[in-house]
Design an enzyme around this catalytic site. Sequence first.
Site, PDB file in Angstrom:
ATOM      1  N   ALA A 136       1.357  -1.176   0.104  1.00 14.47           N
ATOM      2  CA  ALA A 136      -0.158  -0.029   0.039  1.00 14.47           C
ATOM      3  C   ALA A 136       1.098   0.991   0.123  1.00 14.47           C
ATOM      4  O   ALA A 136       2.034   1.132   0.878  1.00 14.47           O
ATOM      5  CB  ALA A 136      -0.684  -0.099   0.857  1.00 14.47           C
ATOM      6  N   GLY A 184       0.984  -4.971   0.768  1.00 13.79           N
ATOM      7  CA  GLY A 184      -0.081  -5.122  -0.022  1.00 13.79           C
ATOM      8  C   GLY A 184      -0.328  -5.443  -1.006  1.00 13.79           C
ATOM      9  O   GLY A 184      -1.106  -6.244  -2.163  1.00 13.79           O
ATOM     10  N   GLU A 191      -0.186  -9.230  -0.382  1.00 13.68           N
ATOM     11  CA  GLU A 191      -1.524  -9.715   0.384  1.00 13.68           C
ATOM     12  C   GLU A 191      -2.209 -10.025  -1.409  1.00 13.68           C
ATOM     13  O   GLU A 191      -3.919 -10.230  -1.674  1.00 13.68           O
ATOM     14  CB  GLU A 191      -2.109  -8.412   0.445  1.00 13.68           C
ATOM     15  CG  GLU A 191      -0.818  -9.167   2.538  1.00 13.68           C
ATOM     16  CD  GLU A 191      -1.753  -7.663   2.937  1.00 13.68           C
ATOM     17  OE1 GLU A 191      -1.398  -6.648   2.930  1.00 13.68           O
ATOM     18  OE2 GLU A 191      -2.101  -8.084   4.103  1.00 13.68           O
ATOM     19  N   GLU A 203       4.379  -5.495   7.690  1.00 13.91           N
ATOM     20  CA  GLU A 203       3.618  -4.169   8.244  1.00 13.91           C
ATOM     21  C   GLU A 203       4.075  -3.960   9.797  1.00 13.91           C
ATOM     22  O   GLU A 203       3.883  -3.253  10.512  1.00 13.91           O
ATOM     23  CB  GLU A 203       2.313  -4.222   7.780  1.00 13.91           C
ATOM     24  CG  GLU A 203       1.499  -4.592   6.831  1.00 13.91           C
ATOM     25  CD  GLU A 203       1.495  -5.515   5.842  1.00 13.91           C
ATOM     26  OE1 GLU A 203       3.159  -6.585   6.221  1.00 13.91           O
ATOM     27  OE2 GLU A 203       1.120  -5.740   4.530  1.00 13.91           O
TER      28      GLU A 203
HETATM   29  N1  COA Z   1       4.330   3.663  -0.374  1.00  6.23           N
HETATM   30  C1  COA Z   1       4.641   4.369  -0.899  1.00  6.23           C
HETATM   31  N2  COA Z   1       6.217   4.903  -1.524  1.00  6.23           N
HETATM   32  C2  COA Z   1       7.486   3.916  -1.474  1.00  6.23           C
HETATM   33  C3  COA Z   1       6.893   2.648  -0.827  1.00  6.23           C
HETATM   34  C4  COA Z   1       5.482   2.269  -0.129  1.00  6.23           C
HETATM   35  N3  COA Z   1       5.428   0.667   0.756  1.00  6.23           N
HETATM   36  N4  COA Z   1       7.883   1.615  -0.748  1.00  6.23           N
HETATM   37  C5  COA Z   1       8.204   2.425  -2.031  1.00  6.23           C
HETATM   38  N5  COA Z   1       8.427   3.653  -2.121  1.00  6.23           N
HETATM   39  C6  COA Z   1       9.017   4.459  -2.520  1.00  6.23           C
HETATM   40  C7  COA Z   1      10.064   5.207  -1.487  1.00  6.23           C
HETATM   41  O1  COA Z   1       9.012   6.416  -0.988  1.00  6.23           O
HETATM   42  C8  COA Z   1      10.847   5.731  -2.636  1.00  6.23           C
HETATM   43  O2  COA Z   1       9.753   6.633  -2.953  1.00  6.23           O
HETATM   44  P1  COA Z   1      11.188   8.232  -3.378  1.00  6.23           P
HETATM   45  O3  COA Z   1      12.728   7.883  -4.107  1.00  6.23           O
HETATM   46  O4  COA Z   1      10.469   9.849  -3.803  1.00  6.23           O
HETATM   47  O5  COA Z   1      12.051   8.473  -1.621  1.00  6.23           O
HETATM   48  C9  COA Z   1      11.278   4.764  -3.659  1.00  6.23           C
HETATM   49  O6  COA Z   1       9.607   4.503  -3.447  1.00  6.23           O
HETATM   50  C10 COA Z   1      12.099   3.687  -3.851  1.00  6.23           C
HETATM   51  O7  COA Z   1      12.191   3.095  -2.920  1.00  6.23           O
HETATM   52  P2  COA Z   1      13.661   3.239  -2.172  1.00  6.23           P
HETATM   53  O8  COA Z   1      13.330   3.141  -0.054  1.00  6.23           O
HETATM   54  O9  COA Z   1      14.571   4.584  -2.028  1.00  6.23           O
HETATM   55  O10 COA Z   1      14.135   1.889  -2.350  1.00  6.23           O
HETATM   56  P3  COA Z   1      15.018   0.779  -2.033  1.00  6.23           P
HETATM   57  O11 COA Z   1      15.925  -0.084  -3.226  1.00  6.23           O
HETATM   58  O12 COA Z   1      16.530   1.203  -0.480  1.00  6.23           O
HETATM   59  O13 COA Z   1      14.041  -0.633  -0.949  1.00  6.23           O
HETATM   60  C11 COA Z   1      11.988  -1.434  -0.132  1.00  6.23           C
HETATM   61  C12 COA Z   1      13.560  -0.706  -1.556  1.00  6.23           C
HETATM   62  C13 COA Z   1      10.505  -1.977  -1.031  1.00  6.23           C
HETATM   63  C14 COA Z   1      12.895  -2.430   1.224  1.00  6.23           C
HETATM   64  C15 COA Z   1      11.327  -0.001   0.439  1.00  6.23           C
HETATM   65  O14 COA Z   1      10.995   0.955  -0.245  1.00  6.23           O
HETATM   66  C16 COA Z   1      10.823  -0.311   1.633  1.00  6.23           C
HETATM   67  O15 COA Z   1      10.677  -0.886   2.652  1.00  6.23           O
HETATM   68  N6  COA Z   1       9.052  -0.192   1.152  1.00  6.23           N
HETATM   69  C17 COA Z   1       7.751  -0.207   1.913  1.00  6.23           C
HETATM   70  C18 COA Z   1       7.576  -1.791   2.278  1.00  6.23           C
HETATM   71  C19 COA Z   1       6.749  -1.737   2.903  1.00  6.23           C
HETATM   72  O16 COA Z   1       6.473  -1.655   4.748  1.00  6.23           O
HETATM   73  N7  COA Z   1       5.641  -1.933   2.884  1.00  6.23           N
HETATM   74  C20 COA Z   1       4.209  -2.486   3.577  1.00  6.23           C
HETATM   75  C21 COA Z   1       3.783  -0.980   3.298  1.00  6.23           C
HETATM   76  S1  COA Z   1       1.742  -1.546   4.270  1.00  6.23           S
END
Ligand code: COA
Length: 283
Positions: free
Chosen positions: A84, A134, A137, A157
Site C-alpha cells: 500500500a 499489500g 496480499e 507491516e
Molecule cells: N509506499 C509509498 N512509497 C513507497 C513504498 C510504499 N509502500 N515503497 C517504496 N516507496 C517509494 C520510496 O519512498 C521511494 O520513493 P522516493 O524515491 O520518492 O523517496 C521509492 O519508492 C524507492 O524506494 P526506496 O526505499 O528508495 O528503494 P530501496 O530499494 O532502498 O528499498 C524497499 C526498497 C521495498 C525495501 C523499501 O522501499 C520499503 O521498505 N518500502 C516499504 C515496504 C512496505 O513497508 N510495504 C508495506 C506497506 S503496508
Amino acid sequence: MARKPARGAKKTRPAAKAKPDYENIKVSRRRGACMIQFDRPDKLNAISPEMADEIIDALTAAEMDRRVIAVILCGDDRAFCAGADLSAMPTDPSLRFDQYRERFNVTPGRQLYRTLCFYTKPVISAVEGYCLGGGFELALWGDFIVSGEGGSFGLPEVARGLIPGGGGTQNLPRLIGPALAKELIWTARRIPATEAREFRIVNHVVPKGEALKKAQEIVETMARNGPLGLMMSKQAINRGIDQSRFNGFLGEGDLFHMLYFSEDRTEGLKAFAERRPAKFKGQ
Ligand code: COA
C-alpha cells in the site's frame, strides 16, 4: 483516471484493451491472457487509491470479456508491488471512525481485495523484484504466483507499527500454515523466491525476467480448456477451502451439475468422441 460512478458490465464490456486514460497501470491482451501491469515505477508500484480504482476497472472489464481466459498481474523488473502507498495512509484523528466505516465498502484499496476475493477468472501473479505488504496480499488473493529468481516476498507491516490489513493474516496461514505465517509476519523478514517456493507460496521460480512469459505459457495451456470449467472449479476450490469436506463436496456436486446446462459440456464430450480439439464458447 477519474473515478467512475458504477462498474456495470454494460459499461465496460468488452473493454479488456488498453485504456488511454489509465495513469497507474497498463493493460494489454495476448492469447487469452489480460495483463494488468502496475505502472508506478518511482514508487515501486505501491498501491495508491487511484491505482486501486484502475485495477478494479481493468479487472471488471477483463472478467466480462469472453476473449480473456485469465488475468496476469505484473509489475516491472524492480518491483511487482511494494505494498500500500504508505504516503496515502490516513492520519487525521478526527476521522478515525469514518475511516473504520469506509474500510468495508468505500476505500478503493479494500474494494480491490474484495473484487479479487469474488473474481471468477483465474488470476496469476507474475513477480519480479519486491512483492511486499499489500502487493504480496494482492498476489495472495489471486490464484497462484510465478516468480523470477529475483523475487522477494514479505509482509513487513509490523515493522511499520501496523498489521497486514489486506487479507495477509487470513490467506498466508491458509497457504503455508499458521506457524510459518506467524514467523514471517512477526519477523517482517523478506524471503527470496527460492525460499517462497519451498514454502509453496510460489508455484514456479524461473530465471530473472521470465515470470511473465511463464505465466503466459500457463494461460495458453488453460485457454485450450473450457472457460466455464475454469470458473466452476475455481468456485468449488475457493468455497470448499472454508467448509467441511462434506459441504465442499456437496457444493462441488452442484457446480458439476450446473455445467450439464452448458453448450461447452456438449461440445467437450462431442470433440472427445470425434478426436478433435474442442471449440468452447463459454456458454
Ligand atoms: N509506499 C509509498 N512509497 C513507497 C513504498 C510504499 N509502500 N515503497 C517504496 N516507496 C517509494 C520510496 O519512498 C521511494 O520513493 P522516493 O524515491 O520518492 O523517496 C521509492 O519508492 C524507492 O524506494 P526506496 O526505499 O528508495 O528503494 P530501496 O530499494 O532502498 O528499498 C524497499 C526498497 C521495498 C525495501 C523499501 O522501499 C520499503 O521498505 N518500502 C516499504 C515496504 C512496505 O513497508 N510495504 C508495506 C506497506 S503496508
